[in-house]
Write an enzyme that holds these catalytic residues in place. Structure first.
Site, PDB file in Angstrom:
ATOM      1  CD  GLN A 199      45.746  65.020  72.163  1.00 53.05           C
ATOM      2  OE1 GLN A 199      46.158  65.060  73.282  1.00 53.05           O
ATOM      3  NE2 GLN A 199      45.523  63.868  71.573  1.00 53.05           N
TER       4      GLN A 199
ATOM      5  CG  LEU B  66      35.078  81.589  57.089  1.00 55.62           C
ATOM      6  CD1 LEU B  66      33.861  82.426  56.731  1.00 55.62           C
ATOM      7  CD2 LEU B  66      36.079  82.450  57.881  1.00 55.62           C
TER       8      LEU B  66
ATOM      9  CG  ASN C  70      46.886  71.641  64.489  1.00 59.73           C
ATOM     10  OD1 ASN C  70      45.829  72.237  64.296  1.00 59.73           O
ATOM     11  ND2 ASN C  70      46.917  70.417  64.978  1.00 59.73           N
ATOM     12  CG  PHE C  71      45.717  73.848  58.406  1.00 63.27           C
ATOM     13  CD1 PHE C  71      44.585  73.105  58.726  1.00 63.27           C
ATOM     14  CD2 PHE C  71      45.593  75.230  58.300  1.00 63.27           C
ATOM     15  CE1 PHE C  71      43.368  73.724  58.953  1.00 63.27           C
ATOM     16  CE2 PHE C  71      44.382  75.854  58.524  1.00 63.27           C
ATOM     17  CZ  PHE C  71      43.266  75.097  58.850  1.00 63.27           C
TER      18      PHE C  71
ATOM     19  CE1 TYR D 131      46.166  62.912  62.644  1.00 61.83           C
ATOM     20  CE2 TYR D 131      47.138  61.647  60.862  1.00 61.83           C
ATOM     21  CZ  TYR D 131      46.138  62.467  61.338  1.00 61.83           C
ATOM     22  OH  TYR D 131      45.121  62.867  60.518  1.00 61.83           O
ATOM     23  CD  GLU D 132      50.993  61.791  71.088  1.00 62.98           C
ATOM     24  OE1 GLU D 132      50.327  62.797  71.300  1.00 62.98           O
ATOM     25  OE2 GLU D 132      52.133  61.626  71.571  1.00 62.98           O
TER      26      GLU D 132
ATOM     27  CG  ASP E 131      48.687  64.906  69.192  1.00 59.25           C
ATOM     28  OD1 ASP E 131      49.350  65.322  68.235  1.00 59.25           O
ATOM     29  OD2 ASP E 131      47.902  63.959  69.104  1.00 59.25           O
TER      30      ASP E 131
ATOM     31  N   GLY F  23      66.579  58.783  86.970  1.00 57.24           N
ATOM     32  CA  GLY F  23      67.363  59.860  87.559  1.00 57.24           C
ATOM     33  C   GLY F  23      68.382  59.222  88.486  1.00 57.24           C
ATOM     34  N   GLY F  24      68.684  59.880  89.576  1.00 57.38           N
ATOM     35  CA  GLY F  24      69.636  59.317  90.528  1.00 57.38           C
ATOM     36  C   GLY F  24      68.991  58.320  91.485  1.00 57.38           C
TER      37      GLY F  24
ATOM     38  CD  GLN G 187      64.346  61.205  98.225  1.00 54.71           C
ATOM     39  OE1 GLN G 187      63.546  60.833  99.090  1.00 54.71           O
ATOM     40  NE2 GLN G 187      64.442  62.452  97.834  1.00 54.71           N
TER      41      GLN G 187
HETATM   42  N1  CAO Z   1      37.751  75.816  54.818  1.00 55.50           N
HETATM   43  C1  CAO Z   1      38.273  75.274  53.707  1.00 55.50           C
HETATM   44  N2  CAO Z   1      39.335  74.450  53.734  1.00 55.50           N
HETATM   45  C2  CAO Z   1      39.854  74.155  54.934  1.00 55.50           C
HETATM   46  C3  CAO Z   1      39.363  74.705  56.129  1.00 55.50           C
HETATM   47  C4  CAO Z   1      38.251  75.564  56.043  1.00 55.50           C
HETATM   48  N3  CAO Z   1      37.703  76.121  57.116  1.00 55.50           N
HETATM   49  N4  CAO Z   1      40.085  74.230  57.145  1.00 55.50           N
HETATM   50  C5  CAO Z   1      41.009  73.435  56.615  1.00 55.50           C
HETATM   51  N5  CAO Z   1      40.879  73.392  55.271  1.00 55.50           N
HETATM   52  C6  CAO Z   1      41.680  72.637  54.309  1.00 55.50           C
HETATM   53  C7  CAO Z   1      43.119  73.130  54.274  1.00 55.50           C
HETATM   54  O1  CAO Z   1      43.241  74.268  53.493  1.00 55.50           O
HETATM   55  C8  CAO Z   1      43.808  71.912  53.708  1.00 55.50           C
HETATM   56  O2  CAO Z   1      43.585  71.843  52.314  1.00 55.50           O
HETATM   57  P1  CAO Z   1      44.745  71.510  51.225  1.00 55.50           P
HETATM   58  O3  CAO Z   1      45.489  70.323  51.752  1.00 55.50           O
HETATM   59  O4  CAO Z   1      43.967  71.242  49.991  1.00 55.50           O
HETATM   60  O5  CAO Z   1      45.632  72.678  51.109  1.00 55.50           O
HETATM   61  C9  CAO Z   1      43.024  70.795  54.375  1.00 55.50           C
HETATM   62  O6  CAO Z   1      41.765  71.316  54.741  1.00 55.50           O
HETATM   63  C10 CAO Z   1      43.648  70.338  55.697  1.00 55.50           C
HETATM   64  O7  CAO Z   1      44.753  69.671  55.401  1.00 55.50           O
HETATM   65  P2  CAO Z   1      45.621  68.952  56.538  1.00 55.50           P
HETATM   66  O8  CAO Z   1      46.856  68.512  55.861  1.00 55.50           O
HETATM   67  O9  CAO Z   1      45.837  69.832  57.700  1.00 55.50           O
HETATM   68  O10 CAO Z   1      44.678  67.760  57.009  1.00 55.50           O
HETATM   69  P3  CAO Z   1      44.903  66.191  56.998  1.00 55.50           P
HETATM   70  O11 CAO Z   1      43.682  65.631  57.610  1.00 55.50           O
HETATM   71  O12 CAO Z   1      45.292  65.690  55.675  1.00 55.50           O
HETATM   72  O13 CAO Z   1      46.146  65.979  57.994  1.00 55.50           O
HETATM   73  C11 CAO Z   1      47.350  66.207  60.049  1.00 55.50           C
HETATM   74  C12 CAO Z   1      45.988  66.020  59.378  1.00 55.50           C
HETATM   75  C13 CAO Z   1      47.100  66.369  61.537  1.00 55.50           C
HETATM   76  C14 CAO Z   1      48.213  64.985  59.800  1.00 55.50           C
HETATM   77  C15 CAO Z   1      48.025  67.474  59.482  1.00 55.50           C
HETATM   78  O14 CAO Z   1      47.150  68.554  59.646  1.00 55.50           O
HETATM   79  C16 CAO Z   1      49.351  67.798  60.111  1.00 55.50           C
HETATM   80  O15 CAO Z   1      50.366  67.158  59.852  1.00 55.50           O
HETATM   81  N6  CAO Z   1      49.373  68.845  60.948  1.00 55.50           N
HETATM   82  C17 CAO Z   1      50.587  69.352  61.552  1.00 55.50           C
HETATM   83  C18 CAO Z   1      51.038  68.469  62.664  1.00 55.50           C
HETATM   84  C19 CAO Z   1      49.986  68.316  63.708  1.00 55.50           C
HETATM   85  O16 CAO Z   1      49.488  69.229  64.281  1.00 55.50           O
HETATM   86  N7  CAO Z   1      49.686  67.058  63.996  1.00 55.50           N
HETATM   87  C20 CAO Z   1      48.936  66.768  65.192  1.00 55.50           C
HETATM   88  C21 CAO Z   1      47.598  66.420  64.947  1.00 55.50           C
HETATM   89  S1  CAO Z   1      46.950  65.804  66.436  1.00 55.50           S
HETATM   90  O17 CAO Z   1      47.372  64.206  66.414  1.00 55.50           O
END
Ligand code: CAO
Length: 416
Positions: free
Chosen positions: A17, A72, A96-97, A139-140, A169, A248-249, A273
């Site tokens: 998100q 990809l 946002n990985f 997460y959120e 998020d 607030g106030g 108010q």
């Molecule tokens: N091709 C190949 N690999 C891909 C890819 C693609 N197109 N897109 C993503 N990947 C891989 C990444 O390289 C990563 O691999 P490694 O961990 O082996 O390096 C993996 O997919 C994604 O990892 P992730 O940590 O982002 O995913 P997760 O499901 O384990 O965690 C989340 C999800 C949201 C907790 C984490 O991404 C995170 O903390 N993000 C930052 C904070 C954030 O945005 N949170 C809000 C999410 S909305 O509630």
């Protein structure tokens, strides 16, 4: 109509998100947003909480409108090569990985900057770089707890509470969008890209600033006069949960209306108010309160504010939430009915303004989604359906100069 962000190409490496909310907004305003997704699976939300078998879930469709989808595998050398080409021809990369994932993929900030020094690289993480929790995935609700929202939300005799609003998020995504637009303006002046980072904790805290205000006031004077704990309850050394207090106030509370016994949303929010005291008394049929020393000032009212709310509930007992607001609005009293999602979904004003829109989708039929909450005099953002997984793979690859045979080969290697 030319859209303000037309010509800006964004690599959307986001999921779930926080990131998608940001890139969706930029797409509404005209950016060419290419969502890069893993072949075969794509963004995890395509499958989460599905309501129609084999069709993208609303969780996905409501966060990815107006985008293109390119599948990809960016861990395969052939996929990395495609991504490098795309990076050279794009303006922004948003991701946002989890912490370190982009680096592990071989696309550190240094490498991205080397490939395209004009590119803006925008990231969401749970915690900011260098924070002692910066290795955590978030997460959120985790963010709401870490950013001060949960400890200050809810009732004093209950546990810390999560808000339904996506403070961690979508809110972080909105902060990131502001960062990206600022960096784009900066690039116009310097010709250089830069790294833009927003943490979910920081974004939640930014919205909880009034609670940080209250912490300092509490430390100085030992009480917070606008909280229900004042003057009868006790304060500790941290900001308490204030239930539905105004914050607030202006004291306020959620008050029962006609039908509350069976309808859990038959309530209004009523605000007292300060300068509206006289109209409030007139609206309630309590002219004797106007000059009564026990009611005349905010300070005088506060010790028995809940008795006052009880009296107002007496007045509300034979009025629906809509009838009550229709009366109170004539007296210029800030108030609103507690609206359900059903009522909002069917609200003609929200449909007319484009805040809620119905969008046709190739597999789902039409679905409701949010439109731009930002209104412009010279732009009416049009919301189009979210893309199917890989719907634009060929189109994007062709735009990068790949021939039909190249695309066939990439498919054979499962790189796209
Ligand atoms: N091709 C190949 N690999 C891909 C890819 C693609 N197109 N897109 C993503 N990947 C891989 C990444 O390289 C990563 O691999 P490694 O961990 O082996 O390096 C993996 O997919 C994604 O990892 P992730 O940590 O982002 O995913 P997760 O499901 O384990 O965690 C989340 C999800 C949201 C907790 C984490 O991404 C995170 O903390 N993000 C930052 C904070 C954030 O945005 N949170 C809000 C999410 S909305 O509630």
């Amino acid at each position: 109509m030319t859209k303000p962000l037309e010509g800006i190409r964004i690599i959307d490496f986001t999921h779930v998100q926080a990131g998608p909310a940001c890139t969706q907004m930029l797409a509404w305003f005209g950016a060419d947003v290419i969502k890069v997704e893993r072949p075969g699976s794509g963004d995890v939300t395509r499958n989460q909480l599905r309501d129609i078998p084999d069709a993208d879930a609303l969780y996905f469709t409501m966060l990815n409108s107006n985008k293109k989808s390119l599948t990809l595998d960016t861990k395969k050398p052939e996929g990395k090569e495609v991504l490098e080409k795309l990076i050279r021809e794009s303006d922004v990369l948003v991701e946002n990985f989890g912490p370190g994932a982009l680096d592990r993929m071989g696309f550190s900030w240094e490498r991205l900057n080397e490939l395209n020094p004009k590119m803006i690289v925008a990231s969401v993480k749970g915690f900011s770089d260098g924070h002692h929790y910066d290795d955590l995935k978030v997460y959120e609700n985790v963010a709401q707890c870490a950013g001060g929202a949960a400890s200050t939300t809810g009732f004093w005799d209950g546990p810390p509470t999560i808000s339904a609003a996506a403070l961690g998020d979508s809110n972080t995504g909105m902060h990131l969008a502001i960062g990206i637009l600022t960096a784009l303006l900066g690039r116009d002046k310097t010709g250089k890209g830069q790294k833009v980072a927003v943490s979910m904790q920081d974004s939640v805290l930014n919205l909880c600033r009034v609670k940080l205000r209250d912490q300092q006031r509490l430390e100085r004077v030992g009480y917070l006069e606008e909280y229900p704990q004042y003057p009868h309850g006790e304060f500790s050394d941290v900001v308490p949960r204030g239930g539905n207090a105004g914050g607030g106030g202006q004291p306020g509370w959620v008050l029962k209306c006609k039908g509350w016994e069976t309808d859990p949303n038959a309530y209004i929010y009523f605000t007292i108010q300060g300068h509206a005291w006289e109209p409030i008394c007139k609206a309630l049929g309590k002219p004797e309160w106007i000059n009564d020393p026990a009611y005349k000032t905010a300070e005088a009212r506060q010790p028995h504010i809940f008795e006052i709310f009880k009296t107002i509930e007496g007045w509300l007992a034979d009025k629906t939430k809509f009838e009550a607001v229709d009366i109170l609005r004539k007296f210029d009293i800030p108030c609103a009915p507690v609206l359900t999602m059903k009522e909002l979904a069917n609200d003609p004003s929200l449909r007319a303004s484009g805040t809620i829109v119905e969008v046709p989708h190739k597999k789902r039929g039409s679905y409701l989604t949010v439109g731009s909450p930002i209104k412009f005099s010279d732009l009416k953002p049009e919301v189009t359906a979210s893309p199917l997984l890989g719907e634009h793979t060929e189109e994007v690859l062709a735009s990068l100069g790949y021939s039909k045979q190249d695309i066939f080969n990439l498919r054979e290697m499962k790189a796209v």
